[in-house]
Motif scaffolding. Structure first.
Motif, PDB file in Angstrom:
ATOM      1  N   ILE A  26       0.734  -1.200  -0.069  1.00  0.00           N
ATOM      2  CA  ILE A  26       0.079   0.216  -0.114  1.00  0.00           C
ATOM      3  C   ILE A  26       0.857   1.332  -0.206  1.00  0.00           C
ATOM      4  O   ILE A  26       0.427   2.191  -0.773  1.00  0.00           O
ATOM      5  N   ASP A  27       1.621   1.108   0.842  1.00  0.00           N
ATOM      6  CA  ASP A  27       2.517   2.458   0.793  1.00  0.00           C
ATOM      7  C   ASP A  27       3.680   2.707  -0.221  1.00  0.00           C
ATOM      8  O   ASP A  27       3.943   3.819  -0.804  1.00  0.00           O
ATOM      9  N   LEU A  28       4.093   1.372  -0.926  1.00  0.00           N
ATOM     10  CA  LEU A  28       4.727   1.472  -2.219  1.00  0.00           C
ATOM     11  C   LEU A  28       3.926   2.270  -3.249  1.00  0.00           C
ATOM     12  O   LEU A  28       4.411   3.022  -4.002  1.00  0.00           O
ATOM     13  N   LEU A  29       2.679   1.789  -3.261  1.00  0.00           N
ATOM     14  CA  LEU A  29       1.936   2.285  -4.396  1.00  0.00           C
ATOM     15  C   LEU A  29       1.460   3.863  -4.105  1.00  0.00           C
ATOM     16  O   LEU A  29       1.451   4.782  -5.260  1.00  0.00           O
ATOM     17  N   GLN A  30       1.415   4.332  -2.923  1.00  0.00           N
ATOM     18  CA  GLN A  30       1.012   5.663  -2.400  1.00  0.00           C
ATOM     19  C   GLN A  30       2.364   6.246  -2.713  1.00  0.00           C
ATOM     20  O   GLN A  30       2.154   7.545  -3.353  1.00  0.00           O
ATOM     21  N   LEU A  31       3.492   5.884  -2.385  1.00  0.00           N
ATOM     22  CA  LEU A  31       4.883   6.801  -3.067  1.00  0.00           C
ATOM     23  C   LEU A  31       4.865   6.752  -4.537  1.00  0.00           C
ATOM     24  O   LEU A  31       5.114   7.856  -4.741  1.00  0.00           O
ATOM     25  N   ALA A  32       4.466   5.776  -5.249  1.00  0.00           N
ATOM     26  CA  ALA A  32       4.293   5.698  -6.478  1.00  0.00           C
ATOM     27  C   ALA A  32       3.467   6.842  -7.334  1.00  0.00           C
ATOM     28  O   ALA A  32       3.551   7.805  -7.960  1.00  0.00           O
ATOM     29  N   MET A  33       2.289   6.753  -6.390  1.00  0.00           N
ATOM     30  CA  MET A  33       1.490   7.886  -6.990  1.00  0.00           C
ATOM     31  C   MET A  33       1.633   9.368  -6.708  1.00  0.00           C
ATOM     32  O   MET A  33       1.673  10.083  -7.439  1.00  0.00           O
ATOM     33  N   PHE A  34       2.593   9.526  -5.703  1.00  0.00           N
ATOM     34  CA  PHE A  34       2.892  10.770  -5.143  1.00  0.00           C
ATOM     35  C   PHE A  34       3.809  11.213  -6.274  1.00  0.00           C
ATOM     36  O   PHE A  34       4.137  12.290  -6.754  1.00  0.00           O
ATOM     37  N   ALA A  35       4.845  10.174  -6.575  1.00  0.00           N
ATOM     38  CA  ALA A  35       5.935  10.549  -7.688  1.00  0.00           C
ATOM     39  C   ALA A  35       5.569  10.856  -8.851  1.00  0.00           C
ATOM     40  O   ALA A  35       5.894  11.831  -9.562  1.00  0.00           O
ATOM     41  N   THR A  36       4.304  10.147  -9.307  1.00  0.00           N
ATOM     42  CA  THR A  36       3.831  10.290 -10.470  1.00  0.00           C
ATOM     43  C   THR A  36       2.992  11.683 -10.593  1.00  0.00           C
ATOM     44  O   THR A  36       3.113  12.508 -11.427  1.00  0.00           O
ATOM     45  N   LEU A  37       2.377  12.085  -9.606  1.00  0.00           N
ATOM     46  CA  LEU A  37       1.722  13.170  -9.579  1.00  0.00           C
ATOM     47  C   LEU A  37       2.587  14.709  -9.546  1.00  0.00           C
ATOM     48  O   LEU A  37       2.449  15.503 -10.412  1.00  0.00           O
ATOM     49  N   ARG A  38       3.885  14.248  -8.949  1.00  0.00           N
ATOM     50  CA  ARG A  38       4.879  15.395  -8.856  1.00  0.00           C
ATOM     51  C   ARG A  38       5.536  15.422 -10.225  1.00  0.00           C
ATOM     52  O   ARG A  38       5.875  16.560 -10.395  1.00  0.00           O
ATOM     53  N   GLY A  39       5.918  14.166 -10.708  1.00  0.00           N
ATOM     54  CA  GLY A  39       6.890  14.276 -11.746  1.00  0.00           C
ATOM     55  C   GLY A  39       6.046  14.544 -13.124  1.00  0.00           C
ATOM     56  O   GLY A  39       6.416  15.588 -13.672  1.00  0.00           O
ATOM     57  N   ARG A  40       5.032  13.650 -13.445  1.00  0.00           N
ATOM     58  CA  ARG A  40       4.271  13.909 -14.644  1.00  0.00           C
ATOM     59  C   ARG A  40       3.397  14.935 -14.639  1.00  0.00           C
ATOM     60  O   ARG A  40       3.206  15.513 -15.885  1.00  0.00           O
ATOM     61  N   HIS A  41       2.831  15.199 -13.700  1.00  0.00           N
ATOM     62  CA  HIS A  41       1.676  16.248 -13.783  1.00  0.00           C
ATOM     63  C   HIS A  41       2.020  17.513 -13.089  1.00  0.00           C
ATOM     64  O   HIS A  41       1.065  18.536 -13.174  1.00  0.00           O
ATOM     65  N   GLY A  42       3.042  17.776 -12.527  1.00  0.00           N
ATOM     66  CA  GLY A  42       3.508  18.977 -11.777  1.00  0.00           C
ATOM     67  C   GLY A  42       2.735  19.304 -10.724  1.00  0.00           C
ATOM     68  O   GLY A  42       2.628  20.559 -10.188  1.00  0.00           O
ATOM     69  N   VAL A  43       1.997  18.328 -10.209  1.00  0.00           N
ATOM     70  CA  VAL A  43       1.096  18.562  -8.923  1.00  0.00           C
ATOM     71  C   VAL A  43       2.268  18.942  -7.793  1.00  0.00           C
ATOM     72  O   VAL A  43       2.817  18.131  -7.395  1.00  0.00           O
ATOM     73  N   ARG A  44       2.210  20.275  -7.350  1.00  0.00           N
ATOM     74  CA  ARG A  44       2.956  20.409  -5.708  1.00  0.00           C
ATOM     75  C   ARG A  44       2.189  20.361  -4.633  1.00  0.00           C
ATOM     76  O   ARG A  44       2.686  20.677  -3.817  1.00  0.00           O
ATOM     77  N   ALA A  45       0.818  20.515  -4.937  1.00  0.00           N
ATOM     78  CA  ALA A  45      -0.196  20.576  -3.647  1.00  0.00           C
ATOM     79  C   ALA A  45      -0.355  19.415  -2.964  1.00  0.00           C
ATOM     80  O   ALA A  45      -1.131  19.392  -2.077  1.00  0.00           O
ATOM     81  N   VAL A  46       0.603  18.346  -3.235  1.00  0.00           N
ATOM     82  CA  VAL A  46       0.371  16.901  -2.444  1.00  0.00           C
ATOM     83  C   VAL A  46       0.935  16.971  -1.072  1.00  0.00           C
ATOM     84  O   VAL A  46       1.455  15.848  -0.698  1.00  0.00           O
ATOM     85  N   GLY A  47       1.597  18.159  -0.969  1.00  0.00           N
ATOM     86  CA  GLY A  47       2.614  17.926   0.248  1.00  0.00           C
ATOM     87  C   GLY A  47       4.045  17.997   0.048  1.00  0.00           C
ATOM     88  O   GLY A  47       4.339  17.946  -1.175  1.00  0.00           O
ATOM     89  N   GLU A  48       4.889  18.533   0.802  1.00  0.00           N
ATOM     90  CA  GLU A  48       6.115  18.329   0.475  1.00  0.00           C
ATOM     91  C   GLU A  48       6.689  17.140   0.234  1.00  0.00           C
ATOM     92  O   GLU A  48       6.717  16.458   1.033  1.00  0.00           O
ATOM     93  N   TRP A  49       7.152  17.144  -0.879  1.00  0.00           N
ATOM     94  CA  TRP A  49       7.600  15.677  -1.642  1.00  0.00           C
ATOM     95  C   TRP A  49       8.585  15.192  -0.480  1.00  0.00           C
ATOM     96  O   TRP A  49       8.518  13.862  -0.380  1.00  0.00           O
TER      97      TRP A  49
END
Length: 105
Positions: A27-50
């Motif tokens: 679960i946490d690996l998938l969540q980490l991948a989700m945050f990385a994808t949001l930050r990297g590909r979509h430029g979302v910065r509002a998901v918290g401090e990376w």
């Protein structure tokens, strides 16, 4: 709420502890991948401090992952290892608050 699998079999069945710990890791690996994808590909910065998000999830992955081999020899000891997350998460939270205060102040 306690997981019924752990409540019923955790003290005497290593596979119950292994299954629970592996599930938390996944679960946490998938969540980490989700945050990385949001930050990297979509430029979302509002998901918290990376850095803070990655450190928090990585700590959980490390603690639960390390408990998997322990569970085969001592299931109860493996579950006690999860308590190591309390001081780690407290320290990470303190660091996050300090960084946030420096950024805001």
């Amino acid at each position: 709420m306690t997981d019924p699998l752990l409540a019923e079999y955790g003290a005497r069945e290593p596979w119950a502890v292994v299954l629970y710990a592996a599930t938390i890791c996944l679960i946490d690996l998938l969540q980490l991948a989700m945050f990385a994808t949001l930050r990297g590909r979509h430029g979302v910065r509002a998901v918290g401090e990376w850095r803070d998000t990655a450190a928090d999830l990585s700590a959980t992955i490390a603690a639960f992952g390390a408990s998997v081999p322990i569970a085969f020899f001592a299931p109860q000891a493996a579950m006690w290892c999860w308590l190591a997350l309390f001081p780690v998460k407290a320290a990470l939270g303190r660091q996050e608050r300090l960084r946030s205060a420096r950024r805001d102040g």
